[in-house]
Scaffold this motif. Structure first.
Motif, PDB file in Angstrom:
ATOM      1  N   ILE A 167      -3.244   4.890   6.648  1.00 10.54           N
ATOM      2  CA  ILE A 167      -2.327   5.074   5.760  1.00 10.54           C
ATOM      3  C   ILE A 167      -2.225   6.728   5.705  1.00 10.54           C
ATOM      4  O   ILE A 167      -3.019   7.505   5.861  1.00 10.54           O
ATOM      5  CB  ILE A 167      -3.176   5.000   4.155  1.00 10.54           C
ATOM      6  CG1 ILE A 167      -3.549   3.626   3.886  1.00 10.54           C
ATOM      7  CG2 ILE A 167      -2.274   5.447   3.038  1.00 10.54           C
ATOM      8  CD1 ILE A 167      -4.428   3.354   2.581  1.00 10.54           C
ATOM      9  N   GLY A 168      -0.772   6.822   6.084  1.00 11.20           N
ATOM     10  CA  GLY A 168      -0.208   8.301   6.166  1.00 11.20           C
ATOM     11  C   GLY A 168       0.754   8.704   5.259  1.00 11.20           C
ATOM     12  O   GLY A 168       0.353   8.077   3.830  1.00 11.20           O
ATOM     13  N   GLU A 169       1.016   9.813   5.212  1.00 12.04           N
ATOM     14  CA  GLU A 169       2.076  10.416   4.070  1.00 12.04           C
ATOM     15  C   GLU A 169       3.084   9.704   3.723  1.00 12.04           C
ATOM     16  O   GLU A 169       3.566   9.584   2.630  1.00 12.04           O
ATOM     17  CB  GLU A 169       2.462  11.928   4.467  1.00 12.04           C
ATOM     18  CG  GLU A 169       2.968  12.768   3.283  1.00 12.04           C
ATOM     19  CD  GLU A 169       3.293  14.275   3.650  1.00 12.04           C
ATOM     20  OE1 GLU A 169       4.177  14.596   2.974  1.00 12.04           O
ATOM     21  OE2 GLU A 169       2.799  14.690   4.784  1.00 12.04           O
ATOM     22  N   ASP A 170       3.925   9.192   4.593  1.00 15.51           N
ATOM     23  CA  ASP A 170       5.090   8.549   4.298  1.00 15.51           C
ATOM     24  C   ASP A 170       5.044   6.980   5.007  1.00 15.51           C
ATOM     25  O   ASP A 170       6.043   6.612   5.322  1.00 15.51           O
ATOM     26  CB  ASP A 170       6.310   9.282   4.744  1.00 15.51           C
ATOM     27  CG  ASP A 170       6.437   9.565   6.210  1.00 15.51           C
ATOM     28  OD1 ASP A 170       5.412   9.325   6.768  1.00 15.51           O
ATOM     29  OD2 ASP A 170       7.248   9.911   6.481  1.00 15.51           O
ATOM     30  N   TYR A 171       3.835   6.732   5.536  1.00 16.85           N
ATOM     31  CA  TYR A 171       3.791   5.314   5.972  1.00 16.85           C
ATOM     32  C   TYR A 171       2.485   4.592   6.008  1.00 16.85           C
ATOM     33  O   TYR A 171       1.461   5.316   5.454  1.00 16.85           O
ATOM     34  CB  TYR A 171       4.246   5.339   7.645  1.00 16.85           C
ATOM     35  CG  TYR A 171       2.829   6.116   8.308  1.00 16.85           C
ATOM     36  CD1 TYR A 171       2.095   5.170   8.996  1.00 16.85           C
ATOM     37  CD2 TYR A 171       2.887   7.331   8.578  1.00 16.85           C
ATOM     38  CE1 TYR A 171       0.904   5.492   9.433  1.00 16.85           C
ATOM     39  CE2 TYR A 171       1.685   7.871   9.390  1.00 16.85           C
ATOM     40  CZ  TYR A 171       0.618   7.068   9.785  1.00 16.85           C
ATOM     41  OH  TYR A 171      -0.483   7.496  10.438  1.00 16.85           O
ATOM     42  N   VAL A 172       2.289   3.342   6.054  1.00 17.90           N
ATOM     43  CA  VAL A 172       1.166   2.260   5.956  1.00 17.90           C
ATOM     44  C   VAL A 172       1.308   1.658   7.359  1.00 17.90           C
ATOM     45  O   VAL A 172       2.421   1.023   7.486  1.00 17.90           O
ATOM     46  CB  VAL A 172       0.955   2.019   4.926  1.00 17.90           C
ATOM     47  CG1 VAL A 172      -0.184   0.860   4.983  1.00 17.90           C
ATOM     48  CG2 VAL A 172       0.651   2.643   3.604  1.00 17.90           C
ATOM     49  N   ARG A 173       0.146   1.556   8.231  1.00 17.58           N
ATOM     50  CA  ARG A 173       0.179   0.728   9.200  1.00 17.58           C
ATOM     51  C   ARG A 173      -1.159  -0.089   8.948  1.00 17.58           C
ATOM     52  O   ARG A 173      -2.177   0.212   8.838  1.00 17.58           O
ATOM     53  CB  ARG A 173       0.009   1.396  10.593  1.00 17.58           C
ATOM     54  CG  ARG A 173       0.118   0.396  11.899  1.00 17.58           C
ATOM     55  CD  ARG A 173      -0.412   1.241  12.788  1.00 17.58           C
ATOM     56  NE  ARG A 173       0.903   2.061  13.445  1.00 17.58           N
ATOM     57  CZ  ARG A 173       0.597   3.401  13.434  1.00 17.58           C
ATOM     58  NH1 ARG A 173      -0.377   4.009  12.871  1.00 17.58           N
ATOM     59  NH2 ARG A 173       1.706   4.163  13.921  1.00 17.58           N
ATOM     60  N   LYS A 224       3.925  -1.429  11.040  1.00 17.96           N
ATOM     61  CA  LYS A 224       3.972  -0.144  10.444  1.00 17.96           C
ATOM     62  C   LYS A 224       5.608   0.004   9.229  1.00 17.96           C
ATOM     63  O   LYS A 224       6.494  -0.475   9.821  1.00 17.96           O
ATOM     64  CB  LYS A 224       4.304   0.801  11.290  1.00 17.96           C
ATOM     65  CG  LYS A 224       4.433   2.196  10.630  1.00 17.96           C
ATOM     66  CD  LYS A 224       4.740   3.346  11.648  1.00 17.96           C
ATOM     67  CE  LYS A 224       5.012   4.748  11.349  1.00 17.96           C
ATOM     68  NZ  LYS A 224       5.245   5.723  12.361  1.00 17.96           N
ATOM     69  N   VAL A 225       5.024   0.209   8.047  1.00 19.05           N
ATOM     70  CA  VAL A 225       6.239   0.287   7.175  1.00 19.05           C
ATOM     71  C   VAL A 225       6.288   1.719   6.826  1.00 19.05           C
ATOM     72  O   VAL A 225       5.371   2.414   6.169  1.00 19.05           O
ATOM     73  CB  VAL A 225       5.959  -0.547   5.753  1.00 19.05           C
ATOM     74  CG1 VAL A 225       7.058  -0.595   4.918  1.00 19.05           C
ATOM     75  CG2 VAL A 225       5.833  -2.128   6.129  1.00 19.05           C
ATOM     76  N   SER A 226       7.431   2.305   6.572  1.00 18.74           N
ATOM     77  CA  SER A 226       7.722   3.854   6.337  1.00 18.74           C
ATOM     78  C   SER A 226       9.082   3.852   5.702  1.00 18.74           C
ATOM     79  O   SER A 226       9.765   3.000   5.690  1.00 18.74           O
ATOM     80  CB  SER A 226       7.639   4.538   7.781  1.00 18.74           C
ATOM     81  OG  SER A 226       8.918   4.045   8.653  1.00 18.74           O
ATOM     82  N   HIS A 227       9.037   4.876   4.966  1.00 20.63           N
ATOM     83  CA  HIS A 227      10.413   5.118   4.279  1.00 20.63           C
ATOM     84  C   HIS A 227      11.416   5.460   4.966  1.00 20.63           C
ATOM     85  O   HIS A 227      11.244   6.195   6.006  1.00 20.63           O
ATOM     86  CB  HIS A 227      10.107   6.354   3.275  1.00 20.63           C
ATOM     87  CG  HIS A 227       9.219   6.486   2.050  1.00 20.63           C
ATOM     88  ND1 HIS A 227       9.346   5.565   1.046  1.00 20.63           N
ATOM     89  CD2 HIS A 227       7.904   6.554   1.935  1.00 20.63           C
ATOM     90  CE1 HIS A 227       8.426   5.319   0.279  1.00 20.63           C
ATOM     91  NE2 HIS A 227       7.649   6.036   0.840  1.00 20.63           N
ATOM     92  N   MET A 265       0.950  -1.131  -0.073  1.00 19.57           N
ATOM     93  CA  MET A 265       0.006  -0.044  -0.032  1.00 19.57           C
ATOM     94  C   MET A 265       0.989   1.241  -0.129  1.00 19.57           C
ATOM     95  O   MET A 265       0.511   2.145  -0.522  1.00 19.57           O
ATOM     96  CB  MET A 265      -0.902  -0.008   1.141  1.00 19.57           C
ATOM     97  CG  MET A 265      -2.125  -1.091   1.191  1.00 19.57           C
ATOM     98  SD  MET A 265      -3.231  -0.875   2.430  1.00 19.57           S
ATOM     99  CE  MET A 265      -2.481  -2.157   3.691  1.00 19.57           C
ATOM    100  N   LEU A 266       2.167   1.300   0.585  1.00 16.18           N
ATOM    101  CA  LEU A 266       2.840   2.422   0.805  1.00 16.18           C
ATOM    102  C   LEU A 266       3.382   2.591  -0.766  1.00 16.18           C
ATOM    103  O   LEU A 266       3.381   3.926  -0.995  1.00 16.18           O
ATOM    104  CB  LEU A 266       4.020   2.205   1.795  1.00 16.18           C
ATOM    105  CG  LEU A 266       5.099   3.252   1.905  1.00 16.18           C
ATOM    106  CD1 LEU A 266       4.402   4.419   2.329  1.00 16.18           C
ATOM    107  CD2 LEU A 266       6.189   2.769   3.010  1.00 16.18           C
TER     108      LEU A 266
END
Length: 372
Positions: free
Chosen positions: A50-56, A78-81, A21-22
């Motif tokens: 779903i956030g600006e630079d992450y998805v949980r 949580k996966v983020s850049h 999704m990210l």
């Protein structure tokens, strides 16, 4: 019996979904991974954020027919850049809230690391990397695994004994939960023994449980909580101690379990074998007990009750010398000459009933090591 999926499988699935999704910019409600056992896992996703630079997102643990304490728990990832300066295509895996942290050596992960075992880490990295390759992503990703309520769940597991603090472990070697608690218990025994070895223990002290805890503290100054709990699996635990390189083993326990050793019984669960009264009656016969006393022993419900007959008939010392000697014979045979084994057995009411020659010396050695 229905199989389930490990916390490692849940974390890998949630990690893959969050990465998808990210990087793909598309919301999904389910994902598919392949477990190390070759079985496909297709869980539904929950609590997607779903956030600006992450998805949980989260996957709910399904244990099948196994009585797993984590069944129904949410495994959140949580996966983020990644931050600037990290290596390209690097995947950093960490533990968040509810995931324990290793505080003692001898476990799957080094001291200070999150208690996410090797195979789950490999699974998470493999699934997330597949997504990175799918979207030709050249950057880095940070993956944080959390378990809401994990700290409370951990208090009901072996984790505090093992030196894993603050939460549960993310575990699993096949990705599948077999509906057999016996394997899980044997795995835990092996982990405890390996940890004791890594911490420098020279004597593997094992006990079926905490019966006699007060007796061992008062008489020998030994905290039975420091011993490895082998449950009914005495023979299997001896085998593990040999494999791990221990040269000495001390078995301490209540007569209700350990009297069975006199019959060569190395799995003391009652469904495997229960000849406690027969063995105690045989020892009484050997010591010259009357027929009436032998019959009374055979009719006893508990070993404590049978010891009362021994006491009344003046048989205790001789009978337990014989029972202990027979138990030592079978323990030595199980050890195959590769490990020195001593043992002592006691009852709640009568205290120490029998011990082999070097049992106390082994206990003193173990005690002195624990105090270092």
């Amino acid at each position: 019996m229905k199989k389930g999926f490990t916390t490692g499988s849940c974390a890998a699935a949630a990690g893959k979904a969050a990465a998808y999704m990210l990087l793909g910019g598309k919301r999904i409600d389910k994902i598919e991974i392949e477990t190390p056992a070759g079985i496909r896992y297709c869980p539904k996703l929950e609590e997607i954020d779903i956030g600006e630079d992450y998805v949980r997102c989260a996957v709910r643990k399904e244990s099948g027919d196994d009585p797993d304490i984590t069944n129904g728990s949410l495994i959140v990832v949580k996966v983020s850049h990644g931050r600037e300066g990290q290596s390209l295509r690097e995947i950093r895996i960490e533990g968040g809230e509810g995931v324990g942290r290793v505080t003692r050596p001898g476990l799957d992960q080094p001291v200070g690391a999150a208690a996410i075992n090797s195979v789950p880490r490999q699974m998470i990295e493999q699934e997330v990397r597949q997504v990175m390759e799918l979207f030709d992503h050249e950057g880095t990703l940070e993956v944080v695994v959390s378990v809401p309520g994990g700290r409370e769940l951990a208090e009901k597991t072996f984790n505090p004994r093992l030196g894993i603090e603050g939460g549960i472990s993310i575990i699993g070697t096949s990705g599948i939960v077999e509906p057999m608690s016996q394997k899980a218990l044997l795995d835990s025994i092996r982990v405890e023994l390996r940890q004791k070895k890594a911490m420098g223990s020279t004597v593997a002290v094992i006990t079926p449980g905490n019966y006699g805890l007060a007796f061992m503290k008062e008489v020998y100054g030994f905290d039975l909580d420091q011993a490895v709990k082998c449950s009914n699996f005495i023979g299997d635990t001896i085998d593990m101690a040999v494999e791990l390189g221990f040269q000495k083993l001390l078995l301490c326990g209540h007569i209700g379990k350990l009297v069975k050793l006199a019959g060569g019984i190395m799995n003391t669960h009652s469904r495997e074998a229960d000849c406690r009264m027969e063995l105690m009656a045989a020892a009484a016969v050997r010591c010259g007990a009357s027929e009436a006393a032998v019959r009374e022993i055979l009719d006893c419900v508990s070993t404590e009750e049978a010891v009362a007959v021994y006491e009344r008939e003046g048989l205790t010392g001789r009978a337990f010398a014989y029972l202990t000697e027979r138990g030592a014979f079978y323990l030595d045979r199980r050890g195959k000459g590769e490990i020195a084994i001593q043992y002592m057995m006691y009852s709640n009411q009568y205290g120490l009933l029998g011990k082999t020659g070097e049992a106390e010396a082994f206990l003193m050695e173990a005690n002195s090591k624990d105090e270092e």
